[in-house]
Design an enzyme around this catalytic site. Structure first.
Site, PDB file in Angstrom:
ATOM      1  N   CYS A  53       0.828  -1.205   0.000  1.00 23.27           N
ATOM      2  CA  CYS A  53       0.000   0.000   0.000  1.00 23.27           C
ATOM      3  C   CYS A  53       0.862   1.255   0.000  1.00 23.27           C
ATOM      4  O   CYS A  53       0.548   2.244  -0.673  1.00 23.27           O
ATOM      5  CB  CYS A  53      -0.906   0.025   1.224  1.00 23.27           C
ATOM      6  SG  CYS A  53      -2.073  -1.336   1.319  1.00 23.27           S
ATOM      7  N   THR A  54       1.944   1.221   0.752  1.00 24.32           N
ATOM      8  CA  THR A  54       2.820   2.380   0.825  1.00 24.32           C
ATOM      9  C   THR A  54       3.387   2.719  -0.538  1.00 24.32           C
ATOM     10  O   THR A  54       3.435   3.888  -0.943  1.00 24.32           O
ATOM     11  CB  THR A  54       3.951   2.113   1.839  1.00 24.32           C
ATOM     12  OG1 THR A  54       3.373   1.902   3.136  1.00 24.32           O
ATOM     13  CG2 THR A  54       4.926   3.276   1.910  1.00 24.32           C
TER      14      THR A  54
END
Length: 212
Positions: free
Chosen positions: A45-46
């Site tokens: 996600c980052t």
């Protein structure tokens, strides 16, 4: 709730990292890429949110607003943004919905119990200025999204909305496009495609991409 292509994207009001968002009002006359994340402070996600931030110019050029959503609370999002900016060498420049009550996740069927019991999967919705859903994608939690493909689909949708064409397999901006089979009038074809076209089969006619 099952959402299909062509459905009106459900409206909602939810808190975000830029304040309260009333979705349809916030979207306005823009396209929207609404995409969900399993959780804050997760590695894939980052990288995805960092990539979205880096593509700000590409989204703006296409009149697109990105909008992320996670079921984690607002305070967690604000802390996570600092990590995203630091590790991805960028600045998050779009809102992240704080969907702790799962209102948006449930509206858009982003929680799939067979995959992730308590968190959202990697869903993508491309929504046009009329608030219609034009594309849906669902990725497993282990696989990051292909943002080049998301931009390619937006290019195709915007082009085919403006011209009576479709885009073939692996089409990229500037490639030949397909004249839709329903267009048969020779005068209209000549008017719409002054650069001409080539016939592979009667149902498969290729022409240079029209200007958007």
């Amino acid at each position: 709730m099952t959402l299909r292509l062509g459905d009106i994207a459900p409206d909602f009001t939810q808190q975000s990292t830029i304040g309260e968002i009333r979705f349809h009002e916030w979207a306005g006359p823009h396209w929207v890429v609404l995409f969900s994340h399993p959780a804050d402070f997760t590695p894939v996600c980052t990288t995805e949110l960092g990539k979205t931030a880096k593509l700000a110019g590409e989204f703006a050029r296409r009149n697109v607003k990105p909008l992320a959503v996670s079921v984690d609370p607002l305070e967690s999002h604000q802390q996570w943004i600092q990590d995203i900016n630091d590790t991805q060498s960028t600045t998050v420049n779009f809102p992240i919905l704080a969907d702790a009550d799962r209102k948006v996740a449930e509206l858009y069927d982003m929680i799939h119990p067979n995959s992730l019991v308590n968190a959202t999967v990697r869903s993508v919705f491309i929504i046009d200025p009329e608030k219609k859903i034009r594309l849906t994608l669902t990725y497993p939690a282990s696989t990051g999204r292909n943002f080049t493909e998301i931009l390619r689909v937006i290019d195709s949708l915007q082009l085919t909305d403006s011209h009576k064409v479709a885009t073939p397999a692996d089409w990229q901006e500037g490639d030949e496009v397909v004249i839709v089979p329903s267009l048969q009038d020779p005068e209209e074809i000549a008017r719409r495609f002054p650069q001409g076209y080539r016939v592979i089969r009667p149902y498969l006619r290729l022409t240079p991409q029209p200007n958007r």
